[in-house]
Design a protein around this motif. Structure first.
Motif, PDB file in Angstrom:
ATOM      1  N   VAL A   1       0.837  -1.206   0.000  1.00 37.85           N
ATOM      2  CA  VAL A   1       0.000   0.000   0.000  1.00 37.85           C
ATOM      3  C   VAL A   1       0.869   1.251   0.000  1.00 37.85           C
ATOM      4  CG1 VAL A   1      -1.678   1.335   1.343  1.00 37.85           C
ATOM      5  CG2 VAL A   1      -1.963  -1.135   1.093  1.00 37.85           C
ATOM      6  N   THR A   2       1.947   1.230   0.764  1.00 37.38           N
ATOM      7  CA  THR A   2       2.867   2.367   0.806  1.00 37.38           C
ATOM      8  C   THR A   2       3.474   2.638  -0.564  1.00 37.38           C
ATOM      9  OG1 THR A   2       3.390   1.954   3.136  1.00 37.38           O
ATOM     10  CG2 THR A   2       4.983   3.252   1.871  1.00 37.38           C
ATOM     11  N   ALA A   3       3.883   1.586  -1.251  1.00 36.78           N
ATOM     12  CA  ALA A   3       4.464   1.746  -2.587  1.00 36.78           C
ATOM     13  C   ALA A   3       3.429   2.270  -3.586  1.00 36.78           C
ATOM     14  CB  ALA A   3       5.040   0.418  -3.069  1.00 36.78           C
ATOM     15  N   LEU A   4       2.190   1.826  -3.461  1.00 37.27           N
ATOM     16  CA  LEU A   4       1.133   2.321  -4.345  1.00 37.27           C
ATOM     17  C   LEU A   4       0.838   3.792  -4.066  1.00 37.27           C
ATOM     18  CD1 LEU A   4      -1.360  -0.697  -4.350  1.00 37.27           C
ATOM     19  CD2 LEU A   4       0.238  -0.020  -6.157  1.00 37.27           C
ATOM     20  N   ALA A   5       0.874   4.167  -2.795  1.00 39.42           N
ATOM     21  CA  ALA A   5       0.655   5.573  -2.440  1.00 39.42           C
ATOM     22  C   ALA A   5       1.741   6.453  -3.043  1.00 39.42           C
ATOM     23  CB  ALA A   5       0.621   5.728  -0.922  1.00 39.42           C
ATOM     24  N   GLN A   6       2.976   5.955  -3.042  1.00 36.47           N
ATOM     25  CA  GLN A   6       4.081   6.703  -3.642  1.00 36.47           C
ATOM     26  C   GLN A   6       3.873   6.843  -5.146  1.00 36.47           C
ATOM     27  OE1 GLN A   6       6.629   8.336  -2.291  1.00 36.47           O
ATOM     28  NE2 GLN A   6       7.332   8.950  -4.338  1.00 36.47           N
ATOM     29  N   ALA A   7       3.483   5.758  -5.789  1.00 33.16           N
ATOM     30  CA  ALA A   7       3.243   5.804  -7.235  1.00 33.16           C
ATOM     31  C   ALA A   7       2.088   6.743  -7.564  1.00 33.16           C
ATOM     32  CB  ALA A   7       2.945   4.394  -7.758  1.00 33.16           C
ATOM     33  N   SER A   8       1.062   6.729  -6.736  1.00 34.01           N
ATOM     34  CA  SER A   8      -0.076   7.621  -6.949  1.00 34.01           C
ATOM     35  C   SER A   8       0.340   9.079  -6.821  1.00 34.01           C
ATOM     36  CB  SER A   8      -1.187   7.304  -5.946  1.00 34.01           C
ATOM     37  OG  SER A   8      -2.258   8.200  -6.073  1.00 34.01           O
ATOM     38  N   SER A   9       1.203   9.358  -5.843  1.00 32.54           N
ATOM     39  CA  SER A   9       1.666  10.736  -5.637  1.00 32.54           C
ATOM     40  C   SER A   9       2.485  11.235  -6.822  1.00 32.54           C
ATOM     41  CB  SER A   9       2.489  10.833  -4.352  1.00 32.54           C
ATOM     42  OG  SER A   9       3.752  10.201  -4.498  1.00 32.54           O
ATOM     43  N   GLU A  10       3.034  10.277  -7.592  1.00 37.26           N
ATOM     44  CA  GLU A  10       3.821  10.628  -8.775  1.00 37.26           C
ATOM     45  C   GLU A  10       2.969  10.670 -10.042  1.00 37.26           C
ATOM     46  OE1 GLU A  10       6.829   7.641  -8.630  1.00 37.26           O
ATOM     47  OE2 GLU A  10       7.870   8.555  -6.915  1.00 37.26           O
ATOM     48  N   GLY A  11       1.647  10.482  -9.875  1.00 34.48           N
ATOM     49  CA  GLY A  11       0.740  10.646 -10.999  1.00 34.48           C
ATOM     50  C   GLY A  11       0.292   9.394 -11.713  1.00 34.48           C
ATOM     51  N   ALA A  12       0.584   8.216 -11.152  1.00 35.17           N
ATOM     52  CA  ALA A  12       0.197   6.973 -11.817  1.00 35.17           C
ATOM     53  C   ALA A  12      -1.323   6.863 -11.958  1.00 35.17           C
ATOM     54  CB  ALA A  12       0.735   5.782 -11.027  1.00 35.17           C
ATOM     55  N   ASP A  13      -1.778   6.406 -13.137  1.00 40.93           N
ATOM     56  CA  ASP A  13      -3.215   6.212 -13.336  1.00 40.93           C
ATOM     57  C   ASP A  13      -3.621   4.831 -12.818  1.00 40.93           C
ATOM     58  OD1 ASP A  13      -2.343   4.404 -15.267  1.00 40.93           O
ATOM     59  OD2 ASP A  13      -2.910   5.655 -16.960  1.00 40.93           O
ATOM     60  N   LEU A  14      -4.905   4.505 -12.924  1.00 36.33           N
ATOM     61  CA  LEU A  14      -5.417   3.263 -12.337  1.00 36.33           C
ATOM     62  C   LEU A  14      -4.768   2.032 -12.943  1.00 36.33           C
ATOM     63  CD1 LEU A  14      -7.374   1.953 -10.353  1.00 36.33           C
ATOM     64  CD2 LEU A  14      -9.141   2.036 -12.134  1.00 36.33           C
ATOM     65  N   GLU A  15      -4.609   1.997 -14.261  1.00 35.46           N
ATOM     66  CA  GLU A  15      -4.012   0.837 -14.911  1.00 35.46           C
ATOM     67  C   GLU A  15      -2.551   0.666 -14.486  1.00 35.46           C
ATOM     68  OE1 GLU A  15      -3.562  -2.584 -16.966  1.00 35.46           O
ATOM     69  OE2 GLU A  15      -5.444  -1.528 -16.547  1.00 35.46           O
ATOM     70  N   THR A  16      -1.835   1.777 -14.374  1.00 31.55           N
ATOM     71  CA  THR A  16      -0.437   1.712 -13.923  1.00 31.55           C
ATOM     72  C   THR A  16      -0.351   1.225 -12.491  1.00 31.55           C
ATOM     73  OG1 THR A  16       0.148   3.530 -15.415  1.00 31.55           O
ATOM     74  CG2 THR A  16       1.683   3.049 -13.622  1.00 31.55           C
TER      75      THR A  16
END
Length: 279
Positions: free
Chosen positions: A128-143
């Motif tokens: 979850v922490t890694a996904l939160a980091q990716a989300s903060s960098e702009g990752a979309d749902l598929e990414t």
């Protein structure tokens, strides 16, 4: 930052401040004990849980969030977000995934991706922490979905319990059943396998050797490369802190945190449990 909601469950047991700062949403699992129902980490904290467990003559039971609670969360999140990613506790030890998937099949306002992480606790927290980091960098749902699937395939969790009694009573003993009833000094090293079910890796004598073996497994998993590590514990903070120090001395950790087990997981493994998650 992407406009994708992250919804996980209470067994990740991430710190409240971290959840708020990263806009991570949590749905609690349930605990049923002597006629009283609790929501994991909402109505009962780990400290309260273990205090109560110490003097209890009965062992609580647990259950997944119902479908309607997931639907309610999806409805609420759809008001603010364009999509929802839902990394959850392993389907091999909980029906939570089933509830989430059923709710997702009934929901169409925004896309929902439910991820069976095949793990829980510190390993789920790391994902979850890694996904939160990716989300903060702009990752979309598929990414984010692809990232989650990649992390699931890379993440390992190992743990040792003080006694197999709790796993046995809770019906989650799985591959550790062959060690049930052995001498108290025997400490099986357990893990979650590819199906997300509990398996027995090996056994050692004494808790001290179990801790040493858990640290060795973290070192082996790192293979000399930078890794993310979570040390998990059930009412055993001082031992977890010592494990963290020893791992820090031997492993190149990009991320190294201690995660307390939520009461729902504590119900099944019991106090004194220690473990390590790595990817």
């Amino acid at each position: 930052m992407s406009n994708i909601a992250i919804l996980t469950d209470s067994t990740a047991y991430l710190p409240e401040a971290f959840l708020k700062s990263h806009n991570i949403h949590v749905i609690p699992l349930k605990i049923h004990w002597d006629g009283t129902n609790y929501e994991d980490n909402v109505d009962i904290t780990p400290a309260e849980f273990y205090d109560q467990l110490a003097g209890a003559s009965t062992v609580p039971t647990t259950s997944q969030p119902p479908v309607d609670e997931f639907l309610g969360m999806y409805e609420k999140l759809a008001e603010e977000y364009e999509g929802i990613i839902v990394p959850l506790i392993s389907s091999g030890i909980s029906g939570t995934i089933s509830s989430a998937q059923t709710a997702a099949s009934m929901f169409s306002k925004v896309p929902v991706e439910v991820i069976d992480t095949h793990t829980t606790s510190a390993a789920l927290a790391l994902i979850v922490t890694a996904l939160a980091q990716a989300s903060s960098e702009g990752a979309d749902l598929e990414t984010l979905k692809q990232k989650a699937e990649e992390l699931v395939s890379q993440t390992e969790i190992y743990f040792a319990v003080d006694t197999l009694e709790y796993l046995h009573k809770g019906g989650r003993i799985g591959g550790a059943s062959r060690y049930f009833g052995t001498a108290f000094s025997i400490k099986p090293i357990l893990y979650l396998n590819e199906e997300g079910k509990i398996g027995a890796l090996e056994r050692v004598r004494t808790k001290r050797k179990a801790v040493a073996r858990l640290i060795e497994l973290a070192v082996e998993k790192s293979n000399g490369k930078p890794v993310h590590v979570g040390v998990l514990h059930a009412n055993a903070l001082s031992e977890a802190e010592e494990m963290k120090k020893r791992i820090s001395d031997q492993v190149d950790c990009q991320h190294l945190e201690i995660y307390e087990l939520s009461p729902v997981i504590g119900t099944h493994v019991g106090p004194g449990t220690l473990g390590v998650a790595v990817f």
